[in-house]
Design an enzyme around this catalytic site. Structure first.
Site, mmCIF file in Angstrom:
data_model
loop_
_atom_site.group_PDB
_atom_site.id
_atom_site.type_symbol
_atom_site.label_atom_id
_atom_site.label_comp_id
_atom_site.label_asym_id
_atom_site.label_seq_id
_atom_site.Cartn_x
_atom_site.Cartn_y
_atom_site.Cartn_z
ATOM 1 C CE LYS A 91 -0.774 6.681 7.099
ATOM 2 N NZ LYS A 91 -0.427 5.757 6.036
ATOM 3 C CG ASP A 146 5.707 3.865 1.729
ATOM 4 O OD1 ASP A 146 5.729 4.539 2.771
ATOM 5 O OD2 ASP A 146 4.715 3.813 0.973
ATOM 6 C CG PHE A 148 -1.819 1.268 1.210
ATOM 7 C CD1 PHE A 148 -3.001 1.285 0.489
ATOM 8 C CD2 PHE A 148 -1.430 2.436 1.876
ATOM 9 C CE1 PHE A 148 -3.789 2.434 0.436
ATOM 10 C CE2 PHE A 148 -2.214 3.579 1.825
ATOM 11 C CZ PHE A 148 -3.402 3.580 1.108
#
Ligand SMILES: *Cc1c(COP(=O)(O)O)cnc(C)c1O
Length: 410
Positions: A262, A233, A148
């Site tokens: 985030k 990532d 993702f």
């Protein structure tokens, strides 16, 4: 009979507004939050919940961490946005401090995680043409099944989740998908035109999938042998979640490019970054990439306060400790409604016996017990509480899970 607004609960009225006027791209739990502090949120009816999702790790320091709120307020009173047409006095220090924290030479500040991934893809391709010498428009990037990386058209184009992809083509070419955790498959997929391998060191949205021991080191070796960039990532796995600054570092592996997001914005502002050495990030020249809000002084000021919190390694030790505790407590449920538990630091994927119900049903039953978690796929729930959570609160979450399983077992 129709339900009038008067008949609805306060929660129902808020949900009706969202149902009518917000695009239906989410299916939230029936909880409407009005306030939050630390690891606790309060809904519009005054009910309190323990937040064990923490904004998918965007709230690693909890809600409204006083140091981060103070940094934001101070910057709000000075300057919030300049655009990159001019300089601002937070950008340089932010980039220098993040470079030092991560141990790379340069930072490209962006806003959302997906933007950091898109930016990483552009940088890797340009590096491929200018440094590796790949022929124009031939660059390929290897990505992982089940991964993702966000929701933009290029990114969903290489997703293996049909729900994320279908209806959104045509997609950007140049990506090759291999099974996650299979180093031989990765080695076989690399061609002379491959410029990068893009992967999550732990697959978060897939349900906290931890790769086999030695896999990330194998990826590093393959990238070195074939002259390919390793792009990690770490948007969800980084900044403390796994009990390390970076999950790759926890595995003793150094990537060429780090994608952060985030928690970098402290749960206050969107803030993401591509972090790499000058040989890689230096390929971008004026006019070739940008963002109106990227590197804005408000985000940079909050980011600097986040970096200052992260410099204290005690937070990582605490996350590892709490993670071990959570793991022990969750393991007690294996065979009692839980099929499997996977953890990486303070991050857990719990596979519930599908006969008991979906991850969604478990999440709803836990919410009724005052604990917020999120299902991933099928019968899996994910727990990623703020790193500042207490042991007793983790016990409370496990008790809520136990209660939810008992309720579903009927
Ligand atoms: C959340 C996430 C993204 C996308 O971040 P957004 O801010 O939602 O665009 C990318 N990669 C990983 C690993 C993520 O968990």
């Amino acid at each position: 009979m129709t339900i009038t607004d008067l008949d609805r609960t306060v929660t129902g009225r808020h949900e009706a507004l969202v149902q009518e006027h917000s695009a239906h791209n989410y299916h939230p739990l029936p909880v409407v939050i009005a306030a939050a502090e630390g690891v606790w949120v309060t809904d519009v009816e005054g009910r309190r919940y323990l937040d064990c999702l923490a904004g998918y790790s965007a709230l690693n320091f909890g809600h409204r961490h006083p140091v981060l709120v103070a940094a934001a307020k101070e910057q709000l009173d000075r300057v919030t946005l300049t655009s990159r047409a001019f300089g601002n006095d937070q950008l340089g220090p932010f980039c220098a401090e993040l470079s030092a924290l991560i141990g790379k030479q340069m930072v490209l500040p962006m806003n959302s995680g997906a933007e950091a991934v898109e930016s990483g893809i552009k940088v890797a391709r340009k590096w491929g043409y200018e440094v590796k010498g790949v022929a124009p428009d031939r660059a390929r990037i290897v990505v992982m099944a089940g991964g993702f990386h966000g929701r933009t058209t290029t990114i969903v184009g290489f997703s293996t989740d049909p729900e994320a992809r279908s209806g959104f083509g045509p997609f950007t070419p140049g990506f090759d998908v291999v099974p996650y955790g299979d180093a031989d498959a990765l080695a076989a997929a690399i061609t002379p035109d491959t410029v990068a391998v893009l992967l999550e060191p732990v697959q978060g949205e897939a349900g906290v999938i931890v790769p086999p021991a030695g896999y990330l080191a194998d990826v590093r070796r393959i990238c070195d042998a074939r002259g390919v960039l390793m792009v990690a990532d770490e948007i969800q796995s980084g900044l403390g979640r796994t009990g390390h600054l970076l999950a790759t570092r926890g595995a003793g592996v150094e990537a060429d490019v780090y994608l952060l997001g985030k928690a970098l914005g402290g749960g206050i502002v969107p803030l993401s970054a591509v972090v790499a050495d000058a040989e890689v990030l230096g390929v971008l020249r004026p006019g070739q990439h940008g963002s109106t809000f990227g590197g804005n002084p408000l985000a940079c000021a909050v980011g600097r306060a986040v970096i200052a919190l992260l410099r204290d390694g005690a937070l990582f030790d605490q996350a590892r400790d709490l993670g071990r505790h959570l793991r022990t407590r969750l393991d007690e449920l294996v065979g009692a409604g839980v099929v499997a538990v996977r953890t990486a630091g303070l991050w857990a994927g719990v596979d519930v016996d599908p006969r008991l119900g979906t991850g969604r049903a478990v999440s709803e039953a836990m919410a009724r017990r005052g604990v917020l978690v999120k299902d991933t796929h099928g019968s899996t729930v994910r727990l990623s509480p703020p790193l500042v959570v207490g042991r007793e609160e983790l016990d409370q979450a496990v008790t809520a899970l136990r209660g939810a399983l008992a309720e579903l077992a009927g």
